[in-house]
Design a protein around this motif. Sequence first.
Motif, PDB file in Angstrom:
ATOM      1  N   PRO A 110      16.118  49.196  59.113  1.00 42.94           N
ATOM      2  CA  PRO A 110      17.330  49.845  59.620  1.00 42.94           C
ATOM      3  C   PRO A 110      18.552  48.938  59.681  1.00 42.94           C
ATOM      4  N   ASP A 111      18.352  47.641  59.575  1.00 46.33           N
ATOM      5  CA  ASP A 111      19.480  46.708  59.613  1.00 46.33           C
ATOM      6  C   ASP A 111      19.917  46.249  58.232  1.00 46.33           C
ATOM      7  N   GLY A 112      19.341  46.820  57.183  1.00 49.90           N
ATOM      8  CA  GLY A 112      19.718  46.463  55.818  1.00 49.90           C
ATOM      9  C   GLY A 112      20.711  47.463  55.252  1.00 49.90           C
ATOM     10  N   TYR A 113      21.697  46.965  54.537  1.00 49.96           N
ATOM     11  CA  TYR A 113      22.733  47.851  53.995  1.00 49.96           C
ATOM     12  C   TYR A 113      22.245  48.673  52.811  1.00 49.96           C
ATOM     13  N   LEU A 114      21.262  48.134  52.049  1.00 50.64           N
ATOM     14  CA  LEU A 114      20.921  48.734  50.763  1.00 50.64           C
ATOM     15  C   LEU A 114      20.341  50.128  50.915  1.00 50.64           C
ATOM     16  N   GLY A 115      19.500  50.337  51.921  1.00 48.12           N
ATOM     17  CA  GLY A 115      18.922  51.660  52.122  1.00 48.12           C
ATOM     18  C   GLY A 115      19.979  52.711  52.357  1.00 48.12           C
ATOM     19  N   TYR A 116      20.979  52.381  53.175  1.00 49.33           N
ATOM     20  CA  TYR A 116      22.053  53.334  53.451  1.00 49.33           C
ATOM     21  C   TYR A 116      22.910  53.573  52.207  1.00 49.33           C
ATOM     22  N   ALA A 117      23.179  52.522  51.444  1.00 45.24           N
ATOM     23  CA  ALA A 117      23.976  52.673  50.224  1.00 45.24           C
ATOM     24  C   ALA A 117      23.278  53.602  49.235  1.00 45.24           C
ATOM     25  N   ASN A 118      21.977  53.410  49.062  1.00 46.08           N
ATOM     26  CA  ASN A 118      21.240  54.241  48.113  1.00 46.08           C
ATOM     27  C   ASN A 118      20.998  55.647  48.648  1.00 46.08           C
ATOM     28  N   LEU A 119      20.745  55.757  49.958  1.00 51.75           N
ATOM     29  CA  LEU A 119      20.566  57.085  50.545  1.00 51.75           C
ATOM     30  C   LEU A 119      21.860  57.886  50.416  1.00 51.75           C
ATOM     31  N   GLY A 120      22.996  57.228  50.630  1.00 50.29           N
ATOM     32  CA  GLY A 120      24.276  57.903  50.449  1.00 50.29           C
ATOM     33  C   GLY A 120      24.455  58.402  49.027  1.00 50.29           C
ATOM     34  N   ALA A 121      24.048  57.587  48.052  1.00 50.87           N
ATOM     35  CA  ALA A 121      24.162  57.997  46.649  1.00 50.87           C
ATOM     36  C   ALA A 121      23.294  59.218  46.360  1.00 50.87           C
ATOM     37  N   ALA A 122      22.102  59.254  46.956  1.00 54.19           N
ATOM     38  CA  ALA A 122      21.220  60.402  46.741  1.00 54.19           C
ATOM     39  C   ALA A 122      21.805  61.668  47.377  1.00 54.19           C
ATOM     40  N   TYR A 123      22.342  61.531  48.573  1.00 54.05           N
ATOM     41  CA  TYR A 123      22.988  62.688  49.207  1.00 54.05           C
ATOM     42  C   TYR A 123      24.196  63.147  48.389  1.00 54.05           C
ATOM     43  N   TYR A 124      24.908  62.190  47.824  1.00 57.24           N
ATOM     44  CA  TYR A 124      26.049  62.526  46.962  1.00 57.24           C
ATOM     45  C   TYR A 124      25.583  63.396  45.799  1.00 57.24           C
ATOM     46  N   PHE A 125      24.463  63.028  45.197  1.00 56.27           N
ATOM     47  CA  PHE A 125      23.933  63.801  44.076  1.00 56.27           C
ATOM     48  C   PHE A 125      23.464  65.189  44.522  1.00 56.27           C
TER      49      PHE A 125
END
Length: 343
Positions: A149-164
């Motif tokens: 939960p403290d890593g940026y990468l999961g949120y960055a990639n999750l955001g990209a998936a939601y964007y799609f």
Amino acid sequence: ALAIDPDFTQARAGLGEALWRNFEVTQDLRWVDTALEQCAQAVELDELDAAGHVCLGLVYNGTGRSKEAVREFKIAKSLDPGRDLIYAGLANAYIAEGDLDLAEDTYKEAISIRPHYWAPYNWLGIFYHQHGRVDEAVANFQEVVRLAPDGYLGYANLGAAYYFKGDLEEAESNFNRALEIKPDEDLALANLGTLYFFDGRYEESIDLFERAVDVNDRDYFNWGNLADAYKWGGGGADKATAAYRRAIDLSESQLIVNPKDAMLLADQAYYLAMTGAKDQALDAIGRAIELLPSDIDVQHRGAQVYQALGDRQRAGELLDEAVRNGYPQEEIDADPLFGEIDD
């Protein structure tokens, strides 16, 4: 360590990997051959130590020698099946070889070995994202966020998936969370900039893409994003062309190392098309599609290339294929390049 013991295999392999990672960061070609030499020496020192084979597989993957990469990672897996990096490398090699089922199985195997480690879920999420399986991508990236939960990468990639998925509110929320964790990370800046760009918020996208270039001016993709924002957002034709050409130059140096990188070829083809280099653009996109015909990002880039070159029929065919495979129709509708394509 090597000064104390020049025959220490794992230190030799570690040096080889460090040299290769240095190339990935700097794009300085002089590190490639020295990395390969160190990896090869590690294998020569001890063929039964997985470290040297992992090192070689990593460099082979990065230089377009996927068959050799498969061989090295398979050897490494037989010697040390608990090392997670082996599975990522092997799956990437399978993708380059067109063996998507084997790639998916390999990612899943990595998860089964270390179910409480976030990285294999991220690898599998990216794989699903690239092949239009967005719900499965979301599920895996959610697991990344849960485990790290403290890593940026999961949120960055999750955001990209939601964007799609077309959920822009969730996408923006996750992109902003990534930036809260790591404000100067170019991936997070570029992701949010892309959302703003296709939402018509061009000034905000220019600001974020300029920040991404400031953080990492060796990434061709950052320059390509900035060029698009300049072109469509009022930055001026001269600034846009200069940014496209910078992206082309940086991508060309990477293609020297790996001429079989399909996404790199597709991106370069788009930048070439946007600068009017028709023959070069068609050659590059043709090679990209041949290498990864089922990748939705390659299909989408192909459509952009043909649209920029005036072939609306071929652009429409590739767009249809990309959308059928999971590319978001909302982004295509918002792309100023496709403004003249009929539904």
